[in-house]
Design an enzyme around this catalytic site. Structure first.
Site, PDB file in Angstrom:
ATOM      1  N   HIS A  95      15.081  17.169 -31.535  1.00  0.00           N
ATOM      2  CA  HIS A  95      14.403  17.837 -32.648  1.00  0.00           C
ATOM      3  C   HIS A  95      14.763  17.157 -33.975  1.00  0.00           C
ATOM      4  O   HIS A  95      13.919  17.005 -34.854  1.00  0.00           O
ATOM      5  CB  HIS A  95      14.776  19.323 -32.693  1.00  0.00           C
ATOM      6  N   ARG A 108      -2.769  20.010 -23.030  1.00  0.00           N
ATOM      7  CA  ARG A 108      -2.889  21.452 -23.264  1.00  0.00           C
ATOM      8  C   ARG A 108      -3.021  21.726 -24.752  1.00  0.00           C
ATOM      9  O   ARG A 108      -2.553  20.941 -25.578  1.00  0.00           O
ATOM     10  CB  ARG A 108      -1.600  22.166 -22.807  1.00  0.00           C
ATOM     11  N   LEU A 161      -1.911  15.099 -50.512  1.00  0.00           N
ATOM     12  CA  LEU A 161      -1.959  15.678 -49.165  1.00  0.00           C
ATOM     13  C   LEU A 161      -1.445  17.127 -49.151  1.00  0.00           C
ATOM     14  O   LEU A 161      -0.424  17.424 -49.775  1.00  0.00           O
ATOM     15  CB  LEU A 161      -1.082  14.819 -48.233  1.00  0.00           C
ATOM     16  N   ARG A 182      12.475  15.948 -23.971  1.00  0.00           N
ATOM     17  CA  ARG A 182      12.494  14.833 -23.010  1.00  0.00           C
ATOM     18  C   ARG A 182      13.100  13.574 -23.625  1.00  0.00           C
ATOM     19  O   ARG A 182      13.808  12.820 -22.977  1.00  0.00           O
ATOM     20  CB  ARG A 182      11.063  14.544 -22.507  1.00  0.00           C
ATOM     21  N   ARG A 199      -1.885  15.007 -29.815  1.00  0.00           N
ATOM     22  CA  ARG A 199      -0.782  15.610 -29.068  1.00  0.00           C
ATOM     23  C   ARG A 199       0.050  14.484 -28.458  1.00  0.00           C
ATOM     24  O   ARG A 199      -0.488  13.569 -27.835  1.00  0.00           O
ATOM     25  CB  ARG A 199      -1.285  16.542 -27.961  1.00  0.00           C
ATOM     26  N   ASP A 242       5.148  17.056 -29.498  1.00  0.00           N
ATOM     27  CA  ASP A 242       5.769  17.446 -28.231  1.00  0.00           C
ATOM     28  C   ASP A 242       6.635  16.317 -27.677  1.00  0.00           C
ATOM     29  O   ASP A 242       6.359  15.140 -27.923  1.00  0.00           O
ATOM     30  CB  ASP A 242       4.654  17.802 -27.226  1.00  0.00           C
ATOM     31  N   GLY A 243       7.657  16.688 -26.934  1.00  0.00           N
ATOM     32  CA  GLY A 243       8.465  15.689 -26.227  1.00  0.00           C
ATOM     33  C   GLY A 243       9.858  15.476 -26.796  1.00  0.00           C
ATOM     34  O   GLY A 243      10.572  14.587 -26.346  1.00  0.00           O
TER      35      GLY A 243
HETATM   36  C1  FPP Z   1       8.317  20.305 -28.890  1.00  0.00           C
HETATM   37  O1  FPP Z   1       9.223  19.545 -28.166  1.00  0.00           O
HETATM   38  C2  FPP Z   1       8.762  20.470 -30.258  1.00  0.00           C
HETATM   39  C3  FPP Z   1       9.139  21.655 -30.821  1.00  0.00           C
HETATM   40  C4  FPP Z   1       9.169  22.931 -30.124  1.00  0.00           C
HETATM   41  C5  FPP Z   1       9.606  21.741 -32.212  1.00  0.00           C
HETATM   42  C6  FPP Z   1       9.027  20.744 -33.148  1.00  0.00           C
HETATM   43  C7  FPP Z   1      10.032  20.501 -34.175  1.00  0.00           C
HETATM   44  C8  FPP Z   1      10.260  19.334 -34.772  1.00  0.00           C
HETATM   45  C9  FPP Z   1       9.470  18.128 -34.596  1.00  0.00           C
HETATM   46  C10 FPP Z   1      11.406  19.192 -35.684  1.00  0.00           C
HETATM   47  C11 FPP Z   1      11.385  20.048 -36.844  1.00  0.00           C
HETATM   48  C12 FPP Z   1      10.136  19.962 -37.608  1.00  0.00           C
HETATM   49  C13 FPP Z   1      10.094  20.085 -38.913  1.00  0.00           C
HETATM   50  C14 FPP Z   1       8.795  20.118 -39.618  1.00  0.00           C
HETATM   51  C15 FPP Z   1      11.325  20.168 -39.672  1.00  0.00           C
HETATM   52  P1  FPP Z   1       9.894  20.176 -26.859  1.00  0.00           P
HETATM   53  O2  FPP Z   1      11.220  20.700 -27.245  1.00  0.00           O
HETATM   54  O3  FPP Z   1       8.973  21.191 -26.256  1.00  0.00           O
HETATM   55  O4  FPP Z   1       9.993  18.919 -25.938  1.00  0.00           O
HETATM   56  P2  FPP Z   1       9.968  18.868 -24.350  1.00  0.00           P
HETATM   57  O5  FPP Z   1       8.599  19.352 -23.928  1.00  0.00           O
HETATM   58  O6  FPP Z   1      10.169  17.431 -24.044  1.00  0.00           O
HETATM   59  O7  FPP Z   1      11.073  19.743 -23.875  1.00  0.00           O
END
Ligand code: FPP
Length: 237
Positions: free
Chosen positions: A34, A191, A128, A21, A185, A17-18
């Site tokens: 991302h 959460r 893994l 941000r 997390r 997460d994050g």
């Molecule tokens: C949450 O951050 C993250 C996601 C919804 C997507 C996770 C994806 C990646 C880490 C990249 C792609 C992964 C792979 C395996 C290729 P958020 O967007 O909710 O962040 P925020 O809460 O700060 O807005």
């Protein structure tokens, strides 16, 4: 596969997460977060390989994430496909077996094709197991599990009296994996966000304020170190 040394978690699950941000703090578009997040996945896979963790499950796209703006969803799907295409040779080299859980048929066709190709080409690796949770929601998983159980019941393959925790677990997407020992997390949120609700019943949680794109090998080692100090009692004393 040799068993993991004592007190190293066999299975680590991560809510990454994050990303948004991280990007916002730098005045960048969310997709940049991302992209940087996808890079952080690599370090994490390496760290798990070094520690001889057996399973790593990453919450990469939730069933609820489809509600995000179309442009972000499209960019995330493209990023996922690119990640799989580019990283599969590296997964091979590192003896990583790729798998996925979730309603995978919701993904765009080209993404599904690439996913199945990557899964197939790493299927014989015995290091893994990297599990990507994609279009995943724990409540949907439980509902799908109930339907699967009902089919067996209606087909006369099982009897009602046989239904217990162990049997139900065999109807979940995660039936081939042990429950996670450690849940990490990032970004400080406290959460579960509809992630592995059944499987996390006795999992140790570790929440770090670090945003996912900043998460490094040392952060994973720190989480495992803290896990090793915990006493797991599973409701006992
Ligand atoms: C949450 O951050 C993250 C996601 C919804 C997507 C996770 C994806 C990646 C880490 C990249 C792609 C992964 C792979 C395996 C290729 P958020 O967007 O909710 O962040 P925020 O809460 O700060 O807005």
């Amino acid at each position: 596969m040799p068993a993991a040394p004592p007190s190293i978690p066999r299975h680590i699950a991560i809510i990454m997460d994050g990303n948004g941000r991280w990007a916002k703090a730098r005045g960048l578009a969310r997709i940049k977060g991302h992209e940087e997040g996808a890079n952080a996945v690599r370090a994490c896979v390496e760290a798990c390989g070094e520690l001889k963790v057996e399973f790593l499950t990453l919450y990469a796209f939730s069933a609820e994430n489809w509600r995000r703006p179309k442009g972000e969803v499209f960019a995330l799907m493209r990023l996922l496909e690119k990640f799989l295409k580019e990283k599969t040779p590296e997964l091979q080299e590192k003896n990583v077996r790729l798998q996925a859980i979730g309603r995978l048929t919701d993904l765009p066709a080209s993404c599904q094709r690439q996913l199945h190709e990557s899964i197939e080409s790493t299927a014989r690796n015995d290091g893994l197991t990297l599990v990507l949770a994609l279009s995943y929601g724990a409540r949907l998983e439980i509902i799908d599990g109930i339907h699967s159980l009902l089919r067996e019941l209606e087909g006369g393959h099982i009897d009602k009296a046989m239904i217990d925790v162990k049997m139900f677990s065999k109807h979940l997407y995660t039936r081939y994996y042990p429950d996670p020992d450690l849940l990490i997390r990032t970004s400080g949120e406290m959460r579960l966000s509809n992630f592995l609700l059944w499987q996390l019943s006795y999992t140790e949680m570790y929440v770090t304020p670090k945003l996912w794109p900043d998460f490094r090998k040392e952060d994973l080692f720190a989480a495992v170190e803290e896990f090793r100090q915990r006493q797991r009692r599973y409701g006992g004393v």
